[in-house]
Design an enzyme around this catalytic site. Structure first.
Site, mmCIF file in Angstrom:
data_model
loop_
_atom_site.group_PDB
_atom_site.id
_atom_site.type_symbol
_atom_site.label_atom_id
_atom_site.label_comp_id
_atom_site.label_asym_id
_atom_site.label_seq_id
_atom_site.Cartn_x
_atom_site.Cartn_y
_atom_site.Cartn_z
ATOM 1 N N GLY A 221 0.824 -1.202 0.000
ATOM 2 C CA GLY A 221 0.000 0.000 0.000
ATOM 3 C C GLY A 221 0.857 1.250 0.000
ATOM 4 O O GLY A 221 2.034 1.222 -0.390
ATOM 5 N N GLY A 226 1.935 2.717 5.423
ATOM 6 C CA GLY A 226 2.975 1.827 5.908
ATOM 7 C C GLY A 226 3.704 2.398 7.112
ATOM 8 O O GLY A 226 4.020 1.675 8.068
ATOM 9 N N GLU A 245 5.502 -3.221 1.153
ATOM 10 C CA GLU A 245 5.780 -2.727 -0.194
ATOM 11 C C GLU A 245 5.072 -1.389 -0.299
ATOM 12 O O GLU A 245 3.846 -1.312 -0.187
ATOM 13 C CB GLU A 245 5.269 -3.694 -1.257
ATOM 14 C CG GLU A 245 5.637 -3.259 -2.663
ATOM 15 C CD GLU A 245 4.839 -3.978 -3.719
ATOM 16 O OE1 GLU A 245 4.218 -3.290 -4.549
ATOM 17 O OE2 GLU A 245 4.813 -5.224 -3.704
ATOM 18 N N CYS A 282 2.126 -1.200 -8.952
ATOM 19 C CA CYS A 282 3.322 -0.786 -8.226
ATOM 20 C C CYS A 282 4.551 -0.792 -9.110
ATOM 21 O O CYS A 282 5.546 -0.126 -8.807
ATOM 22 C CB CYS A 282 3.539 -1.685 -7.015
ATOM 23 S SG CYS A 282 3.548 -3.443 -7.410
ATOM 24 N N GLU A 371 5.803 9.362 -6.812
ATOM 25 C CA GLU A 371 4.951 8.334 -7.408
ATOM 26 C C GLU A 371 3.545 8.884 -7.614
ATOM 27 O O GLU A 371 2.941 9.440 -6.692
ATOM 28 C CB GLU A 371 4.879 7.097 -6.515
ATOM 29 C CG GLU A 371 4.009 5.992 -7.107
ATOM 30 C CD GLU A 371 3.816 4.809 -6.174
ATOM 31 O OE1 GLU A 371 3.603 3.693 -6.664
ATOM 32 O OE2 GLU A 371 3.865 5.014 -4.940
#
Length: 504
Positions: A221, A226, A245, A282, A371
């Protein structure tokens, strides 16, 4: 009791479900069952465990139609994508059955008692054993492969642990039906109650990682979530492993030779890669380094023309929908990227067409390397290899890096490999990072912030996350696990320093 709702991202319509948020009391019941199940599972053979994984795969195959239908209504992903993803999950369970049967993952080692340069040495035997109950957090963008029936669940069960899954709010009904399929198949195979559990709701997720019966957490996520989960784990009296991740930009580099040789082909492949599943992968290439000049201009134009003709693609939820626009604006305003193609919105639901931004390599800063989840790519135009190195220094470490080069560019290819080798977990040559093969050799991880460990969440070695080493010294044969006893045991072992195959 709080009843949860589900949203169809194709229309934006929210509908109540009969699923209730898991209460603290119910969560304790679930994790207690998971702890007791783990104790029972510890007495089962590897052959039984491999059979369990095969049974779970068979059950998912039987329930395929209902599972895919539920996922389509909650994610907006097309049937073909979801059908393939479920097939991947089924294959993944079968792969881990093979891993368990083969037994090499145990890293079994025997050093017999005997004289050593330091004097008499004791008999020491070592192998990996399961940690215990594992918490698995489902991911929004993979309702099967990284959710209830995904790789974290499969690898934790393969390790010998029990699993408690936190359902993702973007696909509650899919999670519920996936869990019911797994639970039904597990019970039919004779697994103890609590081998697989599930909880619902944000608070339940926080309580789950705090629960003293949980021994590890698998998460796919956002970086922000995280960090929250890690902070909750750090507050525990006994911290536990957290395998996250988290965030990845995945740079793709096109050399001058490659763009001159096959620029149109690369434009087609790159476009498909950064828009696959509406760019919600991802491993999506978020930044592409393309040479200056006419050939590079043509590649950029190819992306723009394809994106301009595209229909809107559905994004998974309102948060991603809003974030896509917000990040694009920030990359332009703070990162100083130029917009070559602005996205268009659908008339209803959470959909967008692709966005293409461009920036000169001299102007790349961390502000343009964030991102962006969704169909967006930043083209970085460079003059020479030295600029590539400077650009990549501003890019966060990633899951992947991709190098497209020509046949006569061996020196350039080697130089670029050395540039990216220490900052990613996988290097792709003349291909595209989207699509992660489920196999023995795959590594799906990378340096921070791609992941927070050096482990993988895909492939056979993903099982290593949920194991710990244990050594037995001068132990009677009857207390040893079968894999460490004398004689042939059917797995590869290192005995007195010599690696022996499974048949010896």
């Amino acid at each position: 009791m709080t009843t949860l709702s589900t949203t169809d991202p194709r229309t934006g319509t929210t509908t109540p479900t009969l699923i209730e948020q898991t209460t603290p009391e119910r969560l304790v019941e679930i994790t207690t069952l998971a702890r007791d199940a783990f104790r029972n599972l510890s007495t089962r053979s590897r052959a039984w465990r491999a059979g369990l994984l095969q049974a779970l795969a068979d059950g998912l195959e039987e329930d395929r139609e209902a599972l895919v239908s539920a996922a389509m209504s909650e994610t907006g992903l097309p049937q073909a994508r979801l059908t393939g993803e479920l097939t991947r999950s089924i294959f993944q369970l079968r792969l881990f059955a093979d891993v368990v049967t083969e037994g090499g993952y145990l890293e079994a080692i025997i050093d017999h008692a005997g004289d050593t340069p330091l004097g008499p040495g004791p008999d020491v035997r070592r192998m990996l054993v399961p940690l215990g109950p594992v918490a698995v957090f489902g991911a929004s963008n993979f309702p099967f492969a990284f959710s209830v029936v995904g790789g974290d669940t499969a690898s934790a069960l393969a390790a010998g642990g029990s699993v408690v899954i936190k359902a993702h709010g973007s696909h509650l009904l899919t999670s519920q039906r996936s869990y019911e399929s797994l639970a039904r198949s597990a019970a039919a195979h004779g697994a103890p109650e609590g081998t697989i559990g599930i909880v619902y709701g944000q608070q339940a997720g926080a309580d789950l990682v705090r629960d003293p019966r949980i021994t590890a957490v698998g998460f796919t996520g956002s970086l922000s979530t995280g960090k929250i989960l890690q902070s909750l784990i750090d507050e525990r009296p006994t911290p536990i492993p957290f395998y996250g991740e988290l965030s990845s930009v995945n740079p793709l580099i096109v050399t001058a030779g490659a763009v001159a040789e096959r620029g149109e082909e690369i434009a087609e492949g790159l476009y498909t890669s950064f828009t696959a599943s509406a760019g919600q992968l991802c491993t999506k290439p978020g930044i592409a380094l393309v040479p200056e000049g006419e050939a590079g201009d043509a590649l950029a134009a190819g992306l723009v023309s394809r994106g301009g003709a595209a229909d809107p693609q559905t994004l998974l939820n309102s948060r991603i929908h809003h974030s896509f626009d917000e990040i694009r604006t920030r990359l332009i305003e703070e990162g100083h990227a130029r917009s070559l193609l602005a996205p268009r919105a659908a008339e209803e639901g959470f959909a967008r067409t692709p966005a293409v931004l461009e920036i000169d390599a001299d102007h790349v800063t961390p502000a343009v390397t964030e991102e962006a989840f969704g169909p967006l790519i930043v083209l970085v135009r460079y003059r020479d290899l030295a600029q590539i190195g400077a650009t990549l220094a501003a890019v966060p470490d990633s899951l992947t890096a991709t190098i497209h080069s020509a046949a006569g560019e061996a020196q350039e290819r080697q130089a670029l490999t050395e540039v990216v080798r220490d900052v990613v977990g996988r290097i792709i040559y003349d291909g595209y990072p989207t699509g992660v093969r489920v196999c023995w050799a795959m590594h799906h991880g990378g340096p921070w912030p791609a992941t927070n460990t050096q482990h993988t969440s895909v492939g056979a070695t993903a099982v290593r996350r949920f194991l710990r080493p244990l050594a037995w010294q001068d132990a009677p044969q009857e207390v040893l696990p079968p894999e460490l006893r004398e004689g042939q045991v059917g797995i590869p072992r290192r005995v007195d320093g010599v690696l022996r195959p499974s048949g010896s």
